[in-house]
Design an enzyme around this catalytic site. Sequence first.
Site, short mmCIF file in Angstrom:
data_model
loop_
_atom_site.label_atom_id
_atom_site.label_comp_id
_atom_site.label_asym_id
_atom_site.label_seq_id
_atom_site.Cartn_x
_atom_site.Cartn_y
_atom_site.Cartn_z
CG ASN A 74 -9.52 -82.30 -30.44
OD1 ASN A 74 -9.88 -82.05 -29.29
ND2 ASN A 74 -10.23 -83.12 -31.23
CG HIS A 75 -4.90 -78.47 -27.75
ND1 HIS A 75 -3.87 -79.04 -27.05
CD2 HIS A 75 -4.34 -77.90 -28.84
CE1 HIS A 75 -2.73 -78.81 -27.67
NE2 HIS A 75 -2.99 -78.12 -28.77
#
Length: 218
Positions: A30-31
């Site tokens: 994920n970011h």
Amino acid sequence: FTQKSLEGKKIIVTAGPTKEALDPIRFFSNHSSGKMGYAIAEAARRAGAEVTLVTGAALADLSGVTTVRVTTAREMYDEVVNRYPEADAVIKAAAVADYRPEHVSMRKIKKSDGAMTVTMVRNPDILKELGVRKKDQVLIGFAAETDHLDENARKKLETKHLDLLVANHASDSFGEDTNKVTFFFADGKEQTFEKMPKRQVAVRICDALADLFEMSEP
Ligand code: C5P
């Protein structure tokens, strides 16, 4: 700005994303940048705490902080749960992957013309497990939400037995140096802040932690 003392407290902070391998080349993640967790670790150390940072982000090590690097959610689970009995508080800023591929291929998966299906299985919820095993540790969780911030935050606070939940609007925080957060306390109190640098959010969190320690003293 001044900061409340966390002298003598053992604090575990988690930061960054976890990565869940599909094959030797590819992973799901994920970011999360890890910046929020690192800022908290730094602020807690400055406040005099003994800090262990369990991180899935490869940011530069912080001096005076014990750094434990992990890749997967299960590795983070082991590192955090094993250290938990000795800890006074855990601040879980990591964006732990909720799912991982059921099978990890030992070799690179070759493409074919058709669609590809990957079955994902649940990872352990580290924070929930800490809630279950809680003795007198203070537990602080994060919630990055895109919808129904308040409702989800209150629910999370309860189901994970947290003392404080720091909620942020996901679009305002990922990868940025600033964050806009609301604190939800177990006693029902709530506090919303203006957008500010993560370093300052970190100080607010550490101050809130110092208050929670003070309140829990016999
Ligand atoms: O339920 P949700 O993932 O939004 O909860 C976020 C909080 O729970 C964060 O503090 C995160 O670090 C923690 N968490 C965890 N293990 C998971 C998923 C989330 O510790 N598998």
